[in-house]
Design an enzyme around this catalytic site. Structure first.
Site, PDB file in Angstrom:
ATOM      1  N   HIS A  32      -7.595  17.613 -10.388  1.00 25.66           N
ATOM      2  CA  HIS A  32      -8.956  18.087 -10.196  1.00 25.66           C
ATOM      3  C   HIS A  32      -9.916  16.947  -9.878  1.00 25.66           C
ATOM      4  O   HIS A  32     -10.801  17.090  -9.026  1.00 25.66           O
ATOM      5  CB  HIS A  32      -9.428  18.834 -11.448  1.00 25.66           C
ATOM      6  CG  HIS A  32     -10.797  19.413 -11.328  1.00 25.66           C
ATOM      7  ND1 HIS A  32     -11.044  20.590 -10.645  1.00 25.66           N
ATOM      8  CD2 HIS A  32     -12.006  18.987 -11.779  1.00 25.66           C
ATOM      9  CE1 HIS A  32     -12.336  20.866 -10.694  1.00 25.66           C
ATOM     10  NE2 HIS A  32     -12.944  19.907 -11.376  1.00 25.66           N
ATOM     11  N   GLU A  76     -18.009  24.905  -5.443  1.00 27.10           N
ATOM     12  CA  GLU A  76     -17.036  24.471  -6.438  1.00 27.10           C
ATOM     13  C   GLU A  76     -16.236  25.677  -6.920  1.00 27.10           C
ATOM     14  O   GLU A  76     -16.562  26.819  -6.628  1.00 27.10           O
ATOM     15  CB  GLU A  76     -17.743  23.814  -7.633  1.00 27.10           C
ATOM     16  CG  GLU A  76     -17.857  22.292  -7.536  1.00 27.10           C
ATOM     17  CD  GLU A  76     -16.563  21.580  -7.907  1.00 27.10           C
ATOM     18  OE1 GLU A  76     -15.555  22.260  -8.158  1.00 27.10           O
ATOM     19  OE2 GLU A  76     -16.581  20.337  -7.954  1.00 27.10           O
ATOM     20  N   HIS A  78     -14.297  27.437 -10.463  1.00 27.27           N
ATOM     21  CA  HIS A  78     -14.092  27.496 -11.913  1.00 27.27           C
ATOM     22  C   HIS A  78     -13.062  28.585 -12.188  1.00 27.27           C
ATOM     23  O   HIS A  78     -13.287  29.494 -12.979  1.00 27.27           O
ATOM     24  CB  HIS A  78     -15.412  27.749 -12.645  1.00 27.27           C
ATOM     25  CG  HIS A  78     -15.731  26.692 -13.652  1.00 27.27           C
ATOM     26  ND1 HIS A  78     -16.228  26.958 -14.903  1.00 27.27           N
ATOM     27  CD2 HIS A  78     -15.595  25.337 -13.605  1.00 27.27           C
ATOM     28  CE1 HIS A  78     -16.398  25.835 -15.573  1.00 27.27           C
ATOM     29  NE2 HIS A  78     -16.027  24.843 -14.801  1.00 27.27           N
ATOM     30  N   GLU A 301     -16.253  17.804 -22.047  1.00 28.61           N
ATOM     31  CA  GLU A 301     -16.972  18.345 -20.898  1.00 28.61           C
ATOM     32  C   GLU A 301     -18.058  19.307 -21.353  1.00 28.61           C
ATOM     33  O   GLU A 301     -18.347  20.315 -20.691  1.00 28.61           O
ATOM     34  CB  GLU A 301     -15.996  19.001 -19.912  1.00 28.61           C
ATOM     35  CG  GLU A 301     -15.050  17.983 -19.292  1.00 28.61           C
ATOM     36  CD  GLU A 301     -14.005  18.596 -18.369  1.00 28.61           C
ATOM     37  OE1 GLU A 301     -14.161  19.766 -17.977  1.00 28.61           O
ATOM     38  OE2 GLU A 301     -13.018  17.888 -18.049  1.00 28.61           O
ATOM     39  N   ASN A 561     -14.364  21.236  -2.111  1.00 26.78           N
ATOM     40  CA  ASN A 561     -13.616  21.199  -3.357  1.00 26.78           C
ATOM     41  C   ASN A 561     -12.211  21.704  -3.070  1.00 26.78           C
ATOM     42  O   ASN A 561     -12.012  22.574  -2.213  1.00 26.78           O
ATOM     43  CB  ASN A 561     -14.299  22.108  -4.388  1.00 26.78           C
ATOM     44  CG  ASN A 561     -13.504  22.257  -5.667  1.00 26.78           C
ATOM     45  OD1 ASN A 561     -13.365  21.319  -6.439  1.00 26.78           O
ATOM     46  ND2 ASN A 561     -12.953  23.446  -5.897  1.00 26.78           N
TER      47      ASN A 561
END
Length: 772
Positions: A32, A76, A78, A301, A561
């Protein structure tokens, strides 16, 4: 981390790494963070254009839109966090992308959410949809950034691994643009925002850089739930305002979001990009949980945190500003010229950072009286391995392409067959039906800039139309932005190179339908396990296809990404590149023509139609026939079409306009009929005339747009199309309460609207079978 990677670290350091160093390398060298499987391919994208201010490699790409304004955009993923805990996974995806935007000095003004799920006939998939949508809405609505569009797509390949991609756009005065650079020896690294906890530990290395094991009784990856971050949109709102105030006041040398990798990533990256070193003191990191180890503090994070680089002279003013916005601010590091990334515990008292010094540093700035928890070359953390993984065309690719659905469908629906039930069936598919159940949960009118919102071909946002007040964003009379996200995985499964080009064409086409010139593209490349050679072949082909299309369309790729390991139980998802495109409308002084019909208007289709059913919603979604070749991607034809459509819409020469994509021409016409509450009567003309009627209705040939034209302007439109080299044909007229395609179908507008509006709510209620 592999054994070979551990050996490389030992060789690099000349010793075994400490526990903290090993944890930091594990995160920073993860798939990642390091892009170790994809980096060798990403240089193929075209990234430059005169209007590009910042390209790939920063928090967001930035383009110049004139009048002193710039636009920042990023996309991005998730995915894995949302599979484990859908609400928080999606919510923190929104929070993270927003921070990427304002770290550049831009105010976030719009979000878009391209989503992919498994079929809604299982309780778990319905739970995932509801959780993800609620997470997006709760965070976006609370933080005050409108969600103006996106996609929602359903396919069995996403059942165990949904895709939650998030796009964000922000606006800034060019003078406020800032990069993530820790410059200036002796400057201080100030941690802003929320305290640090154990949530999100391993998010980059555990969740985003590995596949799920076999599903447990409560869903795949449930044992990884502690790795999902927890978001606080109200803290984020304060952080936005505080960071923009810091930049407006000239108090920050550089700003970086704490995302994947946490403080390890933010501190080491900002220093390495500036060719500097960084010393970090763990004792100064605010924590929300007792007993946290150095490793937990450095790789946590936890959300809503930023790192600002400030001069010692400005520190008191920075702390006062943060106090005014009621956010925490703590000096956690200082910039050095050593090129080393070092972590101590309690050292800053000796560095003269308040409180007063207790000891003096040695000449090189190190503190031998304190335990050195980490001492590594700064650039090494961000300079992970680059893999040249095996590439192989899938063994079944030829047989997949050979399974063209046209012959089967032609046998089932010969000339003269009633295609009415097929149209209603397509309209009742969740992939095509009304998605307002999703977007009505989002506030898409925040800032009052939304001219065209969810449900349109592309969202349109006004830039400011008034002169600025002191300290405000510069004015931009009449300008507007168009933005969209698009992608079609089935096309990429059949032919990754063509499918990627088709995604770019569709996004640019949607933007052109608002009258905008496409200006820039960002991509989110969602793929399966990179350790599978077939996946790397798909990836390479997609990059090449997207690069070719962007060059042909003059679209620079300014960011993106890569999300690998989207699989479960060894089954890879279909290759799913999602693109976000932003376009510029030079002057917006009237309403954008809608995707709607009104009585008396003439219906014109631009572009040619062929019997191209491979990967289509009719063949694959409706009849389960996944095979054949996707539609051809004629890039030159796309350029001509986009320029013509943007000009016609910009001049308001047409009354209505709609992209033709999922479900083909029949579905595009039905959507325009529903949008305007007006039926139509059409017949196959032009390239449609020689096709099997059902194929003409539902083919998904690219480079097509439907226009609604006032009677007195039809000849003008046809003449301009001919001059531009764009095929055009008059199909019929709008009017009445029925949808009629002579020789193909005749259905009532009321039935079509019911099928379309009930598609998603009915499926969410328990997997109701589509109409027909």
């Amino acid at each position: 981390m592999t054994d070979d990677e551990l050996s490389a670290i030992i060789d690099l350091l000349g010793r075994d790494p400490s526990d903290l160093e090993l944890a930091m390398y594990s995160v920073m060298w993860s798939e990642h963070c390091s892009y170790k499987s994809s980096r060798k391919y990403l240089g193929r994208f075209p990234t430059e254009a005169p209007w590009v201010l910042v390209g790939p490699g920063e928090g967001a790409g930035v383009i110049d839109v004139g009048d002193g304004l710039a636009v920042a955009l990023r996309i991005e993923s998730h995915n894995h966090p949302s599979a484990v805990e859908p609400h928080q996974g999606a919510a923190t995806g929104v929070g993270g992308i927003i921070r990427d935007i304002f770290s550049m000095g831009a105010r976030p003004i719009a979000l878009m959410d391209p989503l992919r799920f498994g079929p809604l006939d299982t309780p778990r998939n319905r739970y995932l949809v509801e959780g993800v949508v609620s997470g997006i809405s709760s965070y976006g609505n609370s933080v005050g950034v409108p969600t103006v569009g996106g996609e929602i797509v359903f396919d069995p390949c996403y059942s165990a691994n949904p895709l939650v991609n998030v796009f964000c756009l922000g606006v800034l005065p060019k003078t406020r643009l800032v990069l993530a650079r820790a410059e200036g020896e002796g400057n201080l690294a100030v941690l802003l925002g929320a305290s640090t906890g154990r949530d999100g530990i391993g998010g980059a290395s555990v969740l985003a850089s590995a596949g799920f094991d076999e599903p447990s009784t409560i869903g795949p990856g449930a044992d990884k739930r502690p790795s999902v971050q927890v978001g606080d949109p109200f803290e984020e709102k304060k952080l936005i305002e505080a960071c923009l105030a810091l930049l407006d006041s000239g108090l920050a040398v550089g700003v970086q979001d704490l995302g994947a990798g946490g403080l390890s990533c933010a501190a080491s990256e900002t220093a390495a990009k500036a060719g500097m070193g960084m010393d970090v003191d763990l004792a100064r990191v605010p924590r929300r949980e007792p007993g946290m180890s150095p490793m937990e503090v450095m790789i946590s994070e936890s959300q809503e945190r930023m790192l600002a680089i400030v001069t010692p002279e400005d520190l008191s003013e920075v702390l006062a500003l943060c106090e005014r916005w009621e956010i925490r601010a703590s000096v956690v590091g200082r910039v050095t010229t050593t090129g080393r990334f070092r972590v101590y515990d309690g050292a800053f008292d000796a560095w003269g950072v308040p409180p007063a010094p207790a000891a003096a540093p040695s000449e090189d700035g190190s503190l031998p009286t304190f335990e050195v928890l980490c001492d590594v070359p700064g650039e090494s953390l961000g300079d992970g391995p680059v893999y040249d993984r095996p590439v192989a065309r899938p063994a079944d690719q030829d047989s997949l392409v050979a399974a063209d659905p046209l012959a089967v469908l032609a046998q089932r629906f010969p000339a003269g067959a009633d295609a009415g039930p097929e149209l209603l069936g397509l309209l009742s598919l969740p992939n095509i039906g009304d998605s307002s159940w999703v977007w009505r949960q989002y506030d898409h009118e925040l800032f009052l800039n939304t001219v065209a919102g969810p449900g349109c071909d592309a969202a349109v946002l006004r830039l400011r139309e008034t002169l600025p007040t002191p300290g405000d964003t510069p004015g931009s009379p009449g300008k507007a932005l168009a933005l969209t996200t698009d992608g079609k995985a089935r096309f990429c499964l059949l032919d990754p190179r063509t499918g990627a080009a088709l995604a770019v064409l569709e996004a640019a086409r949607n933007v052109a339908c608002t009258g905008a010139r496409p200006m820039a593209l960002v991509n989110c490349l969602n793929f399966g396990n990179p350790e599978h050679p077939e996946v790397m072949w798909q990836f390479s082909e997609v990059v090449d296809g997207m690069s070719d299309a962007c060059r042909a369309l003059g679209l620079p790729v300014i960011g993106g990404n890569v999300s690998f390991y989207n699989e479960s139980g060894g089954a890879d998802i279909h290759p799913t590149p999602v693109v976000g495109v932003v376009g510029l409308i030079d002057r917006l002084d009237s309403r954008i023509p809608p995707a709607a019909l009104s009585a008396g208007e003439v219906i014109v289709v631009l572009g040619d139609t062929a019997a191209e059913l491979g990967g289509s919603e009719w063949a694959a979604g409706r009849h389960g026939l996944l095979g054949g070749m996707p539609p051809s991607a004629d890039l030159a034809a796309g350029v001509r079409l986009h320029e013509l459509v943007a000009a016609l819409v910009g001049e308001r020469a047409v009354a209505g306009v709609h992209d033709c994509s999922d479900g083909g021409l029949a579905v595009a016409l039905a959507e325009m009929a529903i949008g305007g509450g007006c039926g139509f009567t059409v017949a196959a003309e032009g390239s449609l005339a020689g096709l099997l009627p059902a194929a003409a209705c539902f083919s998904e040939s690219a480079n097509r747009v439907v226009l609604a034209v006032e009677t007195g302007r039809v000849d003008e439109i046809l003449g301009r199309a001919a001059a531009a080299g764009v095929p055009a044909a008059v199909l019929g007229t709008a009017g009445g309460g029925r949808l009629v395609w002579t020789g193909a179908f005749d259905v009532s507008l009321a039935d079509a609207e019911t099928a379309w509006r009930d598609a998603l709510p009915s499926a969410l209620a328990g997997g109701v079978t589509p109409v027909g």
